[in-house]
Design a protein around this motif. Structure first.
Motif, PDB file in Angstrom:
ATOM      1  N   GLN A 383       0.644  -1.180   0.182  1.00 49.68           N
ATOM      2  CA  GLN A 383       0.026  -0.097  -0.026  1.00 49.68           C
ATOM      3  C   GLN A 383       0.743   1.230  -0.085  1.00 49.68           C
ATOM      4  OE1 GLN A 383      -3.053  -0.785  -0.593  1.00 49.68           O
ATOM      5  NE2 GLN A 383      -2.520  -2.861  -0.195  1.00 49.68           N
ATOM      6  N   SER A 384       2.220   1.098   0.254  1.00 49.23           N
ATOM      7  CA  SER A 384       2.882   2.215   0.165  1.00 49.23           C
ATOM      8  C   SER A 384       3.631   2.372  -1.307  1.00 49.23           C
ATOM      9  CB  SER A 384       4.131   2.181   1.218  1.00 49.23           C
ATOM     10  OG  SER A 384       5.135   3.055   1.223  1.00 49.23           O
ATOM     11  N   ASP A 396       2.737   7.959  -1.976  1.00 47.76           N
ATOM     12  CA  ASP A 396       1.818   7.693  -0.889  1.00 47.76           C
ATOM     13  C   ASP A 396       2.888   6.911   0.075  1.00 47.76           C
ATOM     14  OD1 ASP A 396       0.107   7.103   0.964  1.00 47.76           O
ATOM     15  OD2 ASP A 396      -1.152   5.914  -0.331  1.00 47.76           O
ATOM     16  N   GLN A 398       3.577   5.235   3.318  1.00 49.74           N
ATOM     17  CA  GLN A 398       3.207   4.846   4.322  1.00 49.74           C
ATOM     18  C   GLN A 398       4.111   4.113   5.175  1.00 49.74           C
ATOM     19  OE1 GLN A 398      -0.480   2.681   4.105  1.00 49.74           O
ATOM     20  NE2 GLN A 398      -1.192   4.174   2.280  1.00 49.74           N
ATOM     21  N   SER A 400       6.704   2.661   8.133  1.00 50.72           N
ATOM     22  CA  SER A 400       6.291   1.532   8.884  1.00 50.72           C
ATOM     23  C   SER A 400       7.347   1.399  10.149  1.00 50.72           C
ATOM     24  CB  SER A 400       6.449  -0.034   8.146  1.00 50.72           C
ATOM     25  OG  SER A 400       7.596   0.014   7.776  1.00 50.72           O
TER      26      SER A 400
END
Ligand SMILES: Cc1cc2nc3c(=O)[nH]c(=O)nc-3n(C[C@H](O)[C@H](O)[C@H](O)COP(=O)(O)OP(=O)(O)OC[C@H]3O[C@@H](n4cnc5c(N)ncnc54)[C@H](O)[C@@H]3O)c2cc1C
Length: 504
Positions: A383-384, A396, A398, A400
């Motif tokens: 999703q990153s 984008d 994300q 972690s």
């Protein structure tokens, strides 16, 4: 005029230049297309106000975040790419980085190849970049067949003193592995090198190292100011045929038997996505839908430590590191990361970071400040991602694993207090700091889950290669450049075998 080459390499950074140097001796016709110009040898190159406060070398290309913010990333477009500005820390990933291991907030999946598979390429990459280092100081160093090509860059007296303080504080300081010829660097100007552009030969970067070697061969050509806008395939979609390049305001189509993309992790993903066609509607090399995904950037913070009674009279400072928390925390919670010196922080550099500080105060603080760079692993996450929207690049990120990074900060603070630094300040970097970007075209065995195979060859298009930071399947917690170079050398061997096999 139709121009045809054996191989076109897009980008002259660590990945592209290293690939060129590996292929040059084969005699293959190589064309390197580089979007940026040559850096010029002007006074700004050693001027900390020009570099850090005025952004003299910064590009005006903005990227877009998903919250709508347009931002100027710390990404450089010159012959030699980001390495012109890099800190020249040339680490091997640690052996453990190649195998799956749990982190406080997730799992690092490991690599489809082992450290031992990559070790000979690391040897070669260290030679190519003339890496300086010291054996036997860092317990996390992976096994190696030979010593560093050159002995370590010496600690300045203040750092030699801090090395002793760190030892007393219970950690294991080691010399950083560095691609710096310190005498030449200082002869060209008395500054640090981290984030300073290299316009001479003191820093061994992609241009002064492998690119210079490659260009000694008459079969290798470099076109600066040549921006590739699209990669094309034949009608079947199985062969990459050509690239569209814009140079001096004109668009040209150039043909090659092989095409290697090494435009940097964000730009490579954007270029592959922009090259979508009817056979590859989601972008080239993207049947797995993994292009642009798993974007990683490291969790990094700058730490400043001060002892009011200790002056910092270093010029460059950046010689020490410790990896005591790299493989595990004292509480056994998992890997935390790497701690290494920053380049010397001057008053002007500090003021660039904290503009409200009056110049005199910034200078006074910098005179006693010792800077550190803390790095923790950013874990891969589909999703990153990097996407394109119209002409925009959308990032984008994300991030972690921040728990591990917070633990690294806490542990390092304790060490610094024990080492006699009562004042400790910390600043965590955000999305504008894209220096360690990687992962957007990851390497793997399974074509459904990865973009390239362990030779950096596209699973989908056999004559398309990706040889930059995009292919890293994990970010580990050490600086990426040597690993990018080692993989590009490995790819170079595979490509040269194919070129040889196809010779009439
Ligand atoms: C300030 C700073 C300090 C750093 N310090 C270290 C360090 O000490 N150690 C370390 O290991 N790493 C360090 N890094 C990170 C390191 O520099 C990068 O990981 C490495 O340079 C990435 O290499 P690359 O080949 O993937 O991409 P890049 O260096 O980004 O090279 C890509 C090249 O492609 C060109 N390009 C892009 N798009 C196109 C296009 N469409 N057409 C043609 N050309 C194109 C770009 O202009 C660029 O020259 C640092 C980075 C920065 C910014």
């Amino acid at each position: 005029m139709t121009v045809s080459r054996d191989i076109i390499i897009i980008g002259s950074g660590i990945g592209g230049a290293t690939l060129a140097s590996s292929l040059a001796p084969t005699g293959a016709k190589i064309l390197i297309l580089e979007r940026g110009p040559h850096l010029q040898h002007t006074p700004e190159a050693r001027d900390d106000v020009a570099i850090f406060q005025k952004g003299f070398y910064q590009s005006d290309e903005e990227w877009l975040a998903t919250d709508g913010e347009r931002f100027l990333p710390g990404n450089y477009y010159y012959v030699g790419g980001n390495s012109k500005f890099y800190g020249a820390v040339m680490y091997r990933y640690r052996k453990q980085d190649f195998t799956p291991r749990p982190h406080p907030e997730g799992q690092s999946p490991g690599w489809p190849i082992s450290y031992d598979d990559l070790a000979p390429w690391y040897d070669e990459a260290e030679n190519l970049f003339s890496v300086r280092g010291a054996l036997g100081q860092d317990p996390t160093d992976p096994p190696r067949a030979r010593d560093f090509p050159f002995s370590a860059v010496p600690d300045e007296p203040a750092m030699a003193h801090i090395r002793q303080r760190l030892e007393k504080a219970g950690v294991t300081p080691a010399s950083l592995p560095l691609a710096i010829d310190i005498k030449t660097w200082l002869a060209e100007g008395k500054t640090g090198w981290d984030a300073f552009p290299n316009t001479g030969k003191g820093k061994i970067d992609a241009q002064s190292g492998p690119l210079a070697q490659a260009l000694k061969h008459p079969n290798v050509e470099l076109w600066p100011n040549a921006r590739v806008t699209r990669i094309e395939t034949d009608d079947s979609g199985q062969t990459a045929t050509s690239v569209l390049v814009t140079r001096d305001g004109r668009e040209e189509r150039l043909f090659a038997k092989h095409i290697a993309v090494a435009a940097g992790a964000v730009q490579t993903a954007a270029l592959l996505l922009r090259s979508a066609n009817t056979v590859h509607p989601a972008g080239l090399a993207n049947s797995s839908d993994q292009v642009g995904r798993n974007f990683m950037n490291h969790n990094t913070s700058a730490m400043i430590t001060m002892d009011p009674f200790l002056k910092n009279d270093c010029v460059y400072q950046k010689t020490l590191c410790f990896n005591d928390f790299y493989n595990n925390s004292p509480a056994g919670t998992g890997p935390l990361g790497n701690v290494q010196c920053l380049g010397r922080i001057t008053g002007n550099i500090l003021k660039a970071q904290v503009p409200i500080l009056p110049a005199f105060l910034a200078k006074a603080i910098a005179g006693r400040a010792f800077g550190w760079f803390l790095t923790s692993e950013d874990l891969p996450n589909p999703q990153s991602r990097v996407m394109i929207r119209g002409n925009d690049i959308v990032v984008d990120w994300q991030r972690s694993n921040m728990q591990a990074h917070q633990q690294l900060i806490a542990q390092t603070k304790k060490v610094m207090k024990r080492a006699g630094f009562p004042i400790v300040a910390i600043r965590t970097f955000g999305r504008k700091t894209t220096s360690h970007q990687c992962g957007t075209a990851r390497l793997g065995i399974d074509p459904h889950l990865s973009v390239v195979n362990p030779d950096c060859q596209s699973h989908d298009i056999a004559n398309l290669w990706i040889t930059d930071a995009s292919v890293l399947p994990t970010s580990a917690a050490v600086n990426p450049a040597l690993t990018i170079a080692a993989l590009a050398l490995k790819a170079g061997k595979a490509i040269s075998q194919q070129l040889l096999a196809n010779k009439p």
